[in-house]
Write a protein that holds these residues in place. Sequence first.
Motif, short mmCIF file in Angstrom:
data_model
loop_
_atom_site.label_atom_id
_atom_site.label_comp_id
_atom_site.label_asym_id
_atom_site.label_seq_id
_atom_site.Cartn_x
_atom_site.Cartn_y
_atom_site.Cartn_z
N UNK A 145 -91.95 105.88 72.55
CA UNK A 145 -92.60 105.81 71.24
C UNK A 145 -91.90 104.72 70.43
N UNK A 146 -92.64 103.69 70.00
CA UNK A 146 -92.03 102.59 69.26
C UNK A 146 -91.47 103.03 67.91
N UNK A 147 -91.82 104.23 67.47
CA UNK A 147 -91.36 104.74 66.18
C UNK A 147 -90.15 105.66 66.30
N UNK A 148 -89.70 105.92 67.53
CA UNK A 148 -88.57 106.82 67.76
C UNK A 148 -87.62 106.19 68.79
N UNK A 149 -86.54 105.55 68.33
CA UNK A 149 -85.59 104.92 69.25
C UNK A 149 -85.05 105.88 70.30
N UNK B 163 -95.51 102.84 73.09
CA UNK B 163 -96.80 103.36 72.64
C UNK B 163 -96.75 103.67 71.14
N UNK B 164 -97.89 103.94 70.58
CA UNK B 164 -98.09 104.32 69.17
C UNK B 164 -97.89 103.16 68.20
N UNK B 165 -98.22 101.94 68.63
CA UNK B 165 -98.11 100.81 67.70
C UNK B 165 -99.15 100.90 66.59
N UNK B 166 -100.15 101.75 66.76
CA UNK B 166 -101.14 101.93 65.69
C UNK B 166 -100.51 102.57 64.45
N UNK B 167 -99.36 103.17 64.60
CA UNK B 167 -98.69 103.82 63.47
C UNK B 167 -97.69 102.89 62.77
N UNK B 168 -97.53 101.68 63.28
CA UNK B 168 -96.54 100.77 62.69
C UNK B 168 -97.20 99.77 61.76
N UNK B 169 -96.43 99.23 60.86
CA UNK B 169 -96.92 98.22 59.92
C UNK B 169 -96.70 96.81 60.46
N UNK C 83 -95.52 102.77 59.25
CA UNK C 83 -94.07 102.66 59.05
C UNK C 83 -93.56 101.46 59.82
N UNK C 84 -92.42 100.92 59.44
CA UNK C 84 -91.84 99.81 60.22
C UNK C 84 -91.50 100.29 61.64
N UNK C 85 -91.74 99.41 62.59
CA UNK C 85 -91.45 99.72 63.99
C UNK C 85 -89.94 99.89 64.17
N UNK C 86 -89.54 100.94 64.89
CA UNK C 86 -88.12 101.25 65.08
C UNK C 86 -87.55 100.68 66.38
N UNK D 241 -85.70 95.41 73.07
CA UNK D 241 -85.08 96.63 73.59
C UNK D 241 -85.73 97.04 74.90
N UNK D 242 -87.04 96.90 75.00
CA UNK D 242 -87.76 97.22 76.23
C UNK D 242 -87.39 96.24 77.33
N UNK D 243 -87.27 94.96 76.99
CA UNK D 243 -86.87 93.94 77.97
C UNK D 243 -85.48 94.26 78.51
N UNK D 244 -84.57 94.68 77.63
CA UNK D 244 -83.21 95.04 78.06
C UNK D 244 -83.25 96.22 79.04
N UNK D 245 -84.09 97.22 78.76
CA UNK D 245 -84.20 98.35 79.68
C UNK D 245 -84.78 97.92 81.01
N UNK D 246 -85.78 97.07 81.00
CA UNK D 246 -86.37 96.55 82.25
C UNK D 246 -85.30 95.87 83.10
N UNK D 247 -84.51 95.01 82.47
CA UNK D 247 -83.46 94.30 83.20
C UNK D 247 -82.40 95.27 83.71
N UNK D 248 -82.12 96.32 82.95
CA UNK D 248 -81.16 97.33 83.38
C UNK D 248 -81.68 98.08 84.61
N UNK D 249 -82.96 98.36 84.64
CA UNK D 249 -83.56 99.03 85.81
C UNK D 249 -83.44 98.16 87.04
#
Length: 186
Positions: free
Chosen positions: A34-38, A66-72, A97-100, A105-113
């Motif tokens: 969820x892009x709104x919950x780190x 997911x849930x970018x529809x809830x971000x500003x 709300x501002x995206x959290x 951050x996703x790219x970093x997780x991909x590279x970590x995987x």
Amino acid sequence: MSAILLQGHTGREQFHGLGSLYCRGAAAIILTYDVNHPQSLFELEDRFLGLTETANNDCLFAIVGNKVDLTSERDTEGGEKEGPASGKVGSCVSTKVPKQVQPEDAVALYKKILKYKMLDEREMPAAEQMCFETSAKTGYNVDLLFETLFDLVVPMIMRQRAEESDQTVDIASCKTPKQTRSGCCA
């Protein structure tokens, strides 16, 4: 071949133990946060990184916010940024709300995987190609996600099938050796 969806934070707790079973032999794994919950991105790493061990060696990984529809901060289809005051006609207060969690951050997780799986980044799709931001509610980028995976997985499956057919032996075409009589029972 299968594609697996694993979710952090919003996934149902009772199904988390089944992840390694479903990852076994997977051609693609979709890791969703969820892009709104780190915390949801951190939970993906904590809960599911080890489960990827049972996936195929050439398994593809998509990291999906997911849930970018809830971000500003998401671009609208018209190309303008949505601001905190923007909202649908007739609404008095916007719940945007501002995206959290940022794409980096996703790219970093991909590279970590990839590092965890000991995969060479040069042989895998680029992180920018495999990290998406979507809205399941509005459908934003959902088609792009699945089209991208489809375009990458189908050739992989076709290549594997071709390799398997080279190793197949047709036993109907094999001739049985002629029986010979041994000297003792003749």
